[in-house]
Design an enzyme around this catalytic site. Structure first.
Site, short mmCIF file in Angstrom:
data_model
loop_
_atom_site.label_atom_id
_atom_site.label_comp_id
_atom_site.label_asym_id
_atom_site.label_seq_id
_atom_site.Cartn_x
_atom_site.Cartn_y
_atom_site.Cartn_z
N SER A 1 51.71 -17.44 8.96
CA SER A 1 51.36 -18.53 8.30
C SER A 1 50.85 -19.78 9.27
O SER A 1 50.04 -19.09 10.33
CB SER A 1 52.48 -19.08 7.30
OG SER A 1 51.98 -20.30 6.74
N THR A 2 51.69 -20.62 9.51
CA THR A 2 51.23 -21.72 10.62
C THR A 2 51.25 -21.03 12.12
O THR A 2 52.51 -20.52 12.73
CB THR A 2 51.87 -22.96 10.55
OG1 THR A 2 52.03 -23.26 9.25
CG2 THR A 2 51.48 -24.07 11.33
N HIS B 1 48.05 -17.14 5.30
CA HIS B 1 48.27 -18.06 4.61
C HIS B 1 46.97 -18.95 5.11
O HIS B 1 46.98 -20.03 5.90
CB HIS B 1 49.58 -19.05 4.62
CG HIS B 1 50.72 -18.09 4.05
ND1 HIS B 1 52.01 -18.56 4.18
CD2 HIS B 1 50.96 -17.19 3.16
CE1 HIS B 1 52.87 -17.89 3.60
NE2 HIS B 1 52.35 -17.08 3.02
N MET C 1 55.92 -21.48 8.78
CA MET C 1 57.15 -22.24 8.15
C MET C 1 57.41 -21.52 6.77
O MET C 1 56.55 -20.78 6.25
CB MET C 1 56.53 -23.52 7.87
CG MET C 1 57.37 -24.48 7.18
SD MET C 1 58.72 -25.00 8.13
CE MET C 1 57.92 -26.32 9.05
N ASP D 1 58.37 -16.87 3.35
CA ASP D 1 57.63 -15.81 2.77
C ASP D 1 57.52 -14.50 3.55
O ASP D 1 57.24 -14.83 4.82
CB ASP D 1 56.01 -16.33 2.61
CG ASP D 1 55.27 -15.45 1.70
OD1 ASP D 1 55.91 -14.36 1.17
OD2 ASP D 1 54.07 -15.55 1.55
#
Length: 354
Positions: free
Chosen positions: A173-174, A199, A292, A295
């Site tokens: 993600s991030t 993501h 973050m 998941d």
């Protein structure tokens, strides 16, 4: 107990309306405070010389210096977390991906029509992403370069002519776009087939897939329904969709589907990992990178329970140590690995010697 001071935000945008709107919604929170605004990057540079700043919001198209040039300057001389807030479209989505590769922590799309109502609808997303970015670890980012001798690299696998019984799944993600770029740059052309679940909104995954394909020795493409997972090929799950792996004889086939109504993450890392656990078992490797939230932790746990080799990025090299931390605390990951060693770990598991 002494209250923690708010994160200091610098807003850079040539639109007076956007500057005022962001200032108003940010200052309504307890954890963020706009300490300055700038109508172009040159003014922002002067502000940064004398004002402490924790996080920056940045537009792309501005007078005197565009946002990408400012981002290059910032990451070279004074790295700070940056959230890009601009009018992204399918035609310029590659600029957003480039911003992420230069070190931006996240991106928010301004509405192309109905600017006021559209920005109101995005208030929660904007605040969440700025708050998250303020906590990110940002290092100096070298400018992206083509691999040395790229034209002499072995040809990539061009089609599904080989079957494999091994699968690698990477969830991020991030901060994941930069991490994935570093990993893909190092991968051997004969590495087992890879699934990448990053993501990202739907409009950005085609450009992201293309950017990875340009720097990697493997082929990277956005996954399409019915694609086979084969050596030397990485499939990127389309944004806003989800990917399930199915077995067809000795072959692994991907099935792309719509958003999951019960998941806040689309694509869902957990969804893909659960499906891989069911069909591949000990023949799979699962990796959770920076991001973050949580998941991937549950899916990685099932993969490990089915005999897969599972790892998570370590805290020191993660931009946001959220998802890897959950995977480690949940005993889903058997090992924590620095980003610089993940490609090496993949090769070791796959039995590939460089």
């Amino acid at each position: 107990m002494k209250k923690k001071p708010p994160y200091r935000v610098l807003v850079i945008d040539d639109s007076a309306f956007i500057r005022q709107f962001l200032k108003e919604i940010i200052n309504q929170t307890d954890e963020l405070e706009v300490i300055a605004t700038a109508s172009d990057p040159l003014i922002a540079i002067e502000i940064l010389k004398k004002t402490p700043v924790d996080v920056i919001t940045l537009d792309v198209e501005m007078p005197n210096m565009d946002g990408l040039d400012f981002l290059r300057y910032l990451m070279k001389f004074r790295p700070l977390p940056v959230v890009m807030i601009s009018s992204w479209t399918q035609d310029n989505s590659d600029i957003a991906v480039q911003a992420l590769s230069l070190g931006a922590v996240d991106i928010v799309a301004k509405p192309t029509l109905g600017i006021r109502s559209g920005m109101e609808e995005r208030k929660e997303e904007i605040i969440k992403k700025i708050s998250m970015a303020a906590q990110a670890k940002v290092n100096r980012f070298p400018l992206p370069v083509e691999p040395v001798g790229a034209s002499l690299l072995p040809p990539v696998h061009q089609g599904p002519t080989i079957t494999t019984d091994k699968i690698i799944v990477i969830g991020a993600s991030t901060g994941g776009t930069v991490a994935l770029t570093e990993i893909c740059r190092e991968l051997h052309p004969n590495v087992p087939g890879i699934l990448i679940v990053q993501h990202l909104p739907a409009m950005f995954t085609p450009s992201f897939s293309t950017s990875l394909n340009q720097i990697a020795r493997i082929q990277v493409k956005e996954a399409a329904d019915g694609d086979r997972i084969t050596p030397g090929l990485a499939l990127v799950v389309p944004g806003g969709n989800n990917l399930t792996v199915r077995k067809n004889g000795a072959k692994y086939i991907v099935k792309t589907g719509p958003r999951l109504p019960h998941s806040i993450y689309n694509p869902s890392i957990n969804h893909t990992l659960h499906s891989v656990a069911k069909v591949a078992g000990v023949n799979a490797m699962g990796i959770i990178l920076t991001g973050m939230g949580d998941d991937g932790a549950a899916g990685l746990k099932e993969m490990r329970e089915k005999g897969a080799y599972t790892i998570a990025q370590d805290e020191k090299s993660s931009v946001i140590y959220g998802m890897p931390k959950k995977a480690w605390e949940n005993e889903a990951a058997s090992k924590q690995v620095p980003l610089s060693k993940i490609a090496q770990e993949i090769h070791r598991w796959a039995g590939i010697k460089n």
